[in-house]
Scaffold this motif. Structure first.
Motif, short mmCIF file in Angstrom:
data_model
loop_
_atom_site.label_atom_id
_atom_site.label_comp_id
_atom_site.label_asym_id
_atom_site.label_seq_id
_atom_site.Cartn_x
_atom_site.Cartn_y
_atom_site.Cartn_z
N SER A 119 0.83 -1.21 0.00
CA SER A 119 0.00 0.00 0.00
C SER A 119 0.86 1.25 0.00
O SER A 119 0.56 2.24 -0.68
CB SER A 119 -0.93 0.00 1.22
OG SER A 119 -1.80 -1.10 1.20
N GLU A 150 2.25 1.90 -3.39
CA GLU A 150 1.23 2.46 -4.28
C GLU A 150 1.08 3.95 -4.06
O GLU A 150 1.01 4.74 -5.00
CB GLU A 150 -0.11 1.76 -4.05
CG GLU A 150 -0.16 0.32 -4.57
CD GLU A 150 -1.47 -0.35 -4.26
OE1 GLU A 150 -2.31 0.28 -3.57
OE2 GLU A 150 -1.67 -1.50 -4.70
N GLU A 192 -4.48 2.34 -11.41
CA GLU A 192 -5.84 2.44 -10.89
C GLU A 192 -5.92 2.59 -9.38
O GLU A 192 -6.98 2.94 -8.84
CB GLU A 192 -6.64 1.20 -11.32
CG GLU A 192 -6.87 1.12 -12.82
CD GLU A 192 -7.81 -0.02 -13.19
OE1 GLU A 192 -8.68 -0.36 -12.36
OE2 GLU A 192 -7.68 -0.57 -14.29
N THR A 193 -4.85 2.29 -8.67
CA THR A 193 -4.87 2.40 -7.21
C THR A 193 -3.80 3.37 -6.74
O THR A 193 -2.71 3.44 -7.33
CB THR A 193 -4.63 1.02 -6.57
OG1 THR A 193 -3.42 0.47 -7.09
CG2 THR A 193 -5.78 0.09 -6.83
N PRO A 194 -4.10 4.14 -5.66
CA PRO A 194 -5.38 4.20 -4.99
C PRO A 194 -6.45 4.84 -5.87
O PRO A 194 -6.11 5.38 -6.92
CB PRO A 194 -5.09 5.05 -3.76
CG PRO A 194 -3.96 5.93 -4.19
CD PRO A 194 -3.12 5.09 -5.10
N VAL A 195 -7.68 4.80 -5.41
CA VAL A 195 -8.79 5.30 -6.22
C VAL A 195 -8.63 6.79 -6.49
O VAL A 195 -7.97 7.51 -5.73
CB VAL A 195 -10.15 5.02 -5.56
CG1 VAL A 195 -10.40 3.52 -5.44
CG2 VAL A 195 -10.23 5.70 -4.20
N CYS A 196 -9.24 7.22 -7.55
CA CYS A 196 -9.19 8.62 -7.97
C CYS A 196 -9.76 9.54 -6.89
O CYS A 196 -10.81 9.25 -6.29
CB CYS A 196 -9.99 8.77 -9.26
SG CYS A 196 -10.27 10.46 -9.80
N ASP A 197 -9.08 10.64 -6.64
CA ASP A 197 -9.55 11.66 -5.70
C ASP A 197 -10.22 12.76 -6.53
O ASP A 197 -9.56 13.51 -7.24
CB ASP A 197 -8.37 12.22 -4.91
CG ASP A 197 -8.77 13.30 -3.91
OD1 ASP A 197 -9.98 13.62 -3.84
OD2 ASP A 197 -7.87 13.83 -3.22
N CYS A 199 -5.69 11.90 -11.30
CA CYS A 199 -6.40 10.68 -11.70
C CYS A 199 -5.95 10.25 -13.10
O CYS A 199 -5.31 11.01 -13.83
CB CYS A 199 -7.91 10.92 -11.69
SG CYS A 199 -8.57 11.42 -10.09
N ASP A 223 -10.31 8.05 -16.63
CA ASP A 223 -11.23 7.64 -15.55
C ASP A 223 -12.31 8.70 -15.35
O ASP A 223 -12.31 9.46 -14.37
CB ASP A 223 -10.44 7.43 -14.25
CG ASP A 223 -11.29 6.84 -13.13
OD1 ASP A 223 -12.47 6.51 -13.38
OD2 ASP A 223 -10.77 6.71 -12.00
N LYS A 264 -16.12 -4.04 -11.93
CA LYS A 264 -15.28 -3.75 -13.10
C LYS A 264 -15.48 -4.69 -14.28
O LYS A 264 -14.78 -4.58 -15.28
CB LYS A 264 -13.80 -3.68 -12.70
CG LYS A 264 -13.51 -2.56 -11.70
CD LYS A 264 -12.01 -2.43 -11.44
CE LYS A 264 -11.75 -1.31 -10.44
NZ LYS A 264 -10.30 -1.17 -10.14
#
Length: 257
Positions: free
Chosen positions: A9, A12, A104-109, A116, A120, A165
């Motif tokens: 994590s 990432e 793709e990770t972490p998710v888009c802010d 991003c 996306d 997905k």
């Protein structure tokens, strides 16, 4: 195990932190307009139209999705890197459009859309809560309609996903920049061509003398004109009168002689 997950994590987060952020595109071609329309690949019951055209500060998207009722939402949608093949297999569109290699990770802010993935769209502007009946319009400054750069979408595809997905439907963007309304009518009443140009049929025009010209162009017989602008055909009227008077005097003179 927990330590390994923590390290993964952390890596990432670090990779995203050091990834190049998307740059605003300020030179999209004026009048550029692309559209993706389903059904093309995937679920044939999905009727989606995704319009992308040059706007003042980026690319304006207008999205409408209707058709089959689906469960398993909220739904996601993205621009994918590759076009839909002839087979219609949405999987072959590969991953999201991601010229900054963000992942793709972490998710888009949503608060930082420049961080991003460029493709996306639902990450930046919101998922689809349910289907059918989705409509959205917004301007994205990071997508490009200028061929030759990584953020260009004209040769790519739109893909609709389930929340897990799994891909539902997909379609290619196509260039409609030079296509105008098919309802355009030319001055002759004929319909305009697909490229929006009006078909112009030559219509005979009547000259002051009753003759006709083709298409309104001046004919060679009408190259000279009288002071009033009327075309001259044959001898001048004064000349005709003069010739007639001369003949009269000649006749009188012959009688006297």
């Amino acid at each position: 195990m927990r330590f390994l997950l923590f390290v993964a994590s952390l890596l990432e987060v670090v990779s995203v932190a050091f990834a190049q952020t998307a740059q605003a595109v300020t030179d999209n071609p004026i009048g550029a307009h692309y559209i993706a329309t389903t059904p093309a690949g995937g679920n044939k019951g999905i009727y989606a139209t995704v319009s992308a055209e040059t706007a003042r500060n980026g690319v304006m998207f207008t999205i409408n999705i209707n058709g089959a009722e689906l469960t398993g939402g909220p739904f996601l949608y993205h621009i994918h890197d590759q076009p839909v093949p002839a087979s219609g297999n949405c999987t072959q569109t590969l991953a999201h459009l991601d010229p900054t290699v963000r992942g793709e990770t972490p998710v888009c802010d949503k608060a930082r859309p420049e961080t991003c993935q460029v493709g996306d769209l639902s990450g930046k502007y919101g998922d689809i809560p349910f289907l059918p009946g989705f409509n959205a319009e917004y301007t994205d400054p990071y997508v490009s309609l200028k061929p030759g750069i990584g953020a260009f979408i004209g040769n790519r595809s739109f893909v609709l996903h389930y929340a897990n997905k799994t891909r539902i439907a997909c379609a290619n963007f196509r260039d409609i920049s030079n296509v105008t309304s098919s309802g355009m009518i030319s001055p002759t009443g004929s319909m305009g061509g697909v490229n929006g140009s009006m078909s112009m049929t030559s219509t005979p025009l009547t000259s002051p003398t009753g003759d006709t010209t083709t298409g309104g162009a001046e004919s060679s017989s009408e190259a000279s004109s009288t002071p009033t602008g009327a075309a001259v055909h044959g001898a001048d009227a004064n000349g005709v009168a003069f010739i007639g008077l001369t003949g009269l005097f000649a006749g009188i003179f012959a009688m006297i002689m």
